[in-house]
Design a protein around this motif. Structure first.
Motif, mmCIF file in Angstrom:
data_model
loop_
_atom_site.group_PDB
_atom_site.id
_atom_site.type_symbol
_atom_site.label_atom_id
_atom_site.label_comp_id
_atom_site.label_asym_id
_atom_site.label_seq_id
_atom_site.Cartn_x
_atom_site.Cartn_y
_atom_site.Cartn_z
ATOM 1 N N MET A 71 -37.408 -48.887 13.511
ATOM 2 C CA MET A 71 -38.836 -48.999 13.234
ATOM 3 C C MET A 71 -39.215 -48.207 11.985
ATOM 4 O O MET A 71 -40.031 -48.660 11.199
ATOM 5 C CB MET A 71 -39.617 -48.524 14.465
ATOM 6 N N THR A 72 -38.592 -47.050 11.803
ATOM 7 C CA THR A 72 -38.909 -46.234 10.643
ATOM 8 C C THR A 72 -38.485 -46.914 9.350
ATOM 9 O O THR A 72 -39.209 -46.849 8.362
ATOM 10 C CB THR A 72 -38.234 -44.861 10.762
ATOM 11 N N SER A 73 -37.335 -47.576 9.358
ATOM 12 C CA SER A 73 -36.894 -48.264 8.144
ATOM 13 C C SER A 73 -37.786 -49.461 7.828
ATOM 14 O O SER A 73 -38.052 -49.758 6.663
ATOM 15 C CB SER A 73 -35.440 -48.700 8.268
ATOM 16 N N LEU A 74 -38.290 -50.142 8.859
ATOM 17 C CA LEU A 74 -39.222 -51.245 8.644
ATOM 18 C C LEU A 74 -40.529 -50.721 8.065
ATOM 19 O O LEU A 74 -41.067 -51.295 7.109
ATOM 20 C CB LEU A 74 -39.485 -51.995 9.958
ATOM 21 N N THR A 75 -41.036 -49.634 8.627
ATOM 22 C CA THR A 75 -42.272 -49.029 8.118
ATOM 23 C C THR A 75 -42.094 -48.584 6.676
ATOM 24 O O THR A 75 -42.966 -48.804 5.833
ATOM 25 C CB THR A 75 -42.681 -47.829 8.997
ATOM 26 N N SER A 76 -40.957 -47.985 6.383
ATOM 27 C CA SER A 76 -40.677 -47.527 5.020
ATOM 28 C C SER A 76 -40.582 -48.714 4.060
ATOM 29 O O SER A 76 -41.113 -48.662 2.942
ATOM 30 C CB SER A 76 -39.380 -46.732 5.007
ATOM 31 N N ALA A 77 -39.937 -49.780 4.490
ATOM 32 C CA ALA A 77 -39.823 -50.969 3.639
ATOM 33 C C ALA A 77 -41.192 -51.599 3.385
ATOM 34 O O ALA A 77 -41.491 -52.002 2.254
ATOM 35 C CB ALA A 77 -38.889 -51.988 4.285
ATOM 36 N N LEU A 78 -42.028 -51.667 4.408
ATOM 37 C CA LEU A 78 -43.376 -52.224 4.233
ATOM 38 C C LEU A 78 -44.215 -51.344 3.316
ATOM 39 O O LEU A 78 -44.981 -51.852 2.489
ATOM 40 C CB LEU A 78 -44.055 -52.398 5.594
ATOM 41 N N ARG A 79 -44.081 -50.027 3.450
ATOM 42 C CA ARG A 79 -44.826 -49.109 2.582
ATOM 43 C C ARG A 79 -44.382 -49.288 1.127
ATOM 44 O O ARG A 79 -45.215 -49.342 0.220
ATOM 45 C CB ARG A 79 -44.636 -47.672 3.022
ATOM 46 N N HIS A 80 -43.073 -49.403 0.906
ATOM 47 C CA HIS A 80 -42.572 -49.598 -0.454
ATOM 48 C C HIS A 80 -43.040 -50.937 -1.028
ATOM 49 O O HIS A 80 -43.358 -51.026 -2.211
ATOM 50 C CB HIS A 80 -41.044 -49.503 -0.485
ATOM 51 N N MET A 81 -43.069 -51.969 -0.200
ATOM 52 C CA MET A 81 -43.542 -53.270 -0.659
ATOM 53 C C MET A 81 -45.028 -53.187 -1.040
ATOM 54 O O MET A 81 -45.430 -53.714 -2.083
ATOM 55 C CB MET A 81 -43.359 -54.336 0.420
ATOM 56 N N ALA A 82 -45.828 -52.509 -0.213
ATOM 57 C CA ALA A 82 -47.255 -52.363 -0.513
ATOM 58 C C ALA A 82 -47.455 -51.578 -1.801
ATOM 59 O O ALA A 82 -48.320 -51.925 -2.624
ATOM 60 C CB ALA A 82 -47.970 -51.671 0.651
ATOM 61 N N GLN A 83 -46.655 -50.544 -2.016
ATOM 62 C CA GLN A 83 -46.744 -49.776 -3.253
ATOM 63 C C GLN A 83 -46.315 -50.613 -4.454
ATOM 64 O O GLN A 83 -46.919 -50.509 -5.529
ATOM 65 C CB GLN A 83 -45.881 -48.517 -3.147
ATOM 66 N N ALA A 84 -45.303 -51.450 -4.263
ATOM 67 C CA ALA A 84 -44.852 -52.316 -5.350
ATOM 68 C C ALA A 84 -45.925 -53.331 -5.724
ATOM 69 O O ALA A 84 -46.133 -53.614 -6.914
ATOM 70 C CB ALA A 84 -43.555 -53.019 -4.958
ATOM 71 N N VAL A 85 -46.613 -53.877 -4.728
ATOM 72 C CA VAL A 85 -47.698 -54.826 -5.004
ATOM 73 C C VAL A 85 -48.817 -54.123 -5.775
ATOM 74 O O VAL A 85 -49.333 -54.649 -6.769
ATOM 75 C CB VAL A 85 -48.229 -55.459 -3.694
ATOM 76 N N ALA A 86 -49.184 -52.908 -5.340
ATOM 77 C CA ALA A 86 -50.227 -52.154 -6.038
ATOM 78 C C ALA A 86 -49.803 -51.818 -7.458
ATOM 79 O O ALA A 86 -50.598 -51.947 -8.403
ATOM 80 C CB ALA A 86 -50.560 -50.883 -5.263
ATOM 81 N N ALA A 87 -48.558 -51.407 -7.632
ATOM 82 C CA ALA A 87 -48.062 -51.088 -8.974
ATOM 83 C C ALA A 87 -48.047 -52.337 -9.861
ATOM 84 O O ALA A 87 -48.365 -52.258 -11.055
ATOM 85 C CB ALA A 87 -46.666 -50.483 -8.879
ATOM 86 N N SER A 88 -47.701 -53.483 -9.286
ATOM 87 C CA SER A 88 -47.715 -54.736 -10.054
ATOM 88 C C SER A 88 -49.122 -55.095 -10.498
ATOM 89 O O SER A 88 -49.326 -55.541 -11.634
ATOM 90 C CB SER A 88 -47.124 -55.869 -9.218
ATOM 91 N N MET A 89 -50.090 -54.895 -9.608
ATOM 92 C CA MET A 89 -51.481 -55.176 -9.985
ATOM 93 C C MET A 89 -51.930 -54.241 -11.098
ATOM 94 O O MET A 89 -52.616 -54.666 -12.033
ATOM 95 C CB MET A 89 -52.404 -55.056 -8.768
ATOM 96 N N MET A 90 -51.539 -52.966 -11.010
ATOM 97 C CA MET A 90 -51.909 -52.013 -12.069
ATOM 98 C C MET A 90 -51.256 -52.401 -13.396
ATOM 99 O O MET A 90 -51.902 -52.337 -14.459
ATOM 100 C CB MET A 90 -51.511 -50.593 -11.675
ATOM 101 N N ALA A 91 -49.985 -52.790 -13.356
ATOM 102 C CA ALA A 91 -49.289 -53.185 -14.581
ATOM 103 C C ALA A 91 -49.923 -54.434 -15.196
ATOM 104 O O ALA A 91 -50.120 -54.509 -16.414
ATOM 105 C CB ALA A 91 -47.807 -53.428 -14.278
ATOM 106 N N LEU A 92 -50.254 -55.398 -14.350
ATOM 107 C CA LEU A 92 -50.883 -56.623 -14.833
ATOM 108 C C LEU A 92 -52.261 -56.341 -15.428
ATOM 109 O O LEU A 92 -52.630 -56.912 -16.464
ATOM 110 C CB LEU A 92 -50.980 -57.633 -13.685
#
Length: 183
Positions: A1-22
């Motif tokens: 469960m912790t690895s899933l939560t960590s993966a989802l958090r990283h994905m959410a951060q990547a989406v936010a970073a992509s929006m900032m870059a765009l």
């Protein structure tokens, strides 16, 4: 469960970073077009730099800003990252602190869930309204409802986050807050 939560958090951060870059790249495009617009020969030679083609950039930056704010606050920003006024909360017994979490968490969660239906009712009219300039690059299908739809996701995610805090307070209680050794 912790690895899933960590993966989802990283994905959410990547989406936010992509929006900032765009958003940043769009901003750089705005600056380039604004300053090259004074050179009449440039758009004549390079039609891609015609300033009238870039009216959409402001509205696109605003769209990204709205999405970034609600996406970030729903999925990226942690509770400990928020500014809190917790003088009373930190100076009461853990049993009372537990009730603070339960009452405030339920209030926030219920309030956000209750606001979904009126928000969707307001979105009903937004299905008709087109964006002013984004249709030139995204097509005629995008509506204002689509731009603000992230708000519904925000309401759901934050209400679930507070419901989870209530569950944890009921199930496990509250831990002692970490005291600053310099205080």
């Amino acid at each position: 469960m912790t690895s899933l939560t960590s993966a989802l958090r990283h994905m959410a951060q990547a989406v936010a970073a992509s929006m900032m870059a765009l958003m940043f790249l769009t901003f750089i495009l705005q600056i380039t077009v604004r300053y090259s617009a004074r050179l009449e020969w440039l758009p004549a030679r390079f039609p891609l730099l015609e300033p009238s083609l870039y009216g959409w950039t402001l509205e696109f930056c605003l769209l990204l800003w709205v999405w970034l704010i609600f996406w970030g606050n729903a999925f990226v920003v942690r509770d400990r990252d928020h500014v809190t006024f917790d003088i009373i909360f930190l100076n009461v017994r853990p049993a009372l602190r537990r009730w603070f979490i339960i009452i405030s968490g339920l209030t926030i969660s219920i309030g956000l869930i209750a606001s979904i239906e009126p928000t969707l009712a307001k979105f009903h009219i937004l299905r008709l309204k087109k964006t002013a300039t984004l249709s030139s690059i995204l097509g005629d299908w995008i509506r204002m409802r689509d731009i603000y739809s992230i708000y519904i996701l925000f309401l759901i995610a934050v209400s679930l986050r507070y419901a989870w805090a209530v569950y944890r307070a009921i199930r496990y209680g509250v831990e002692e807050p970490a005291r600053d050794p310099r205080a």
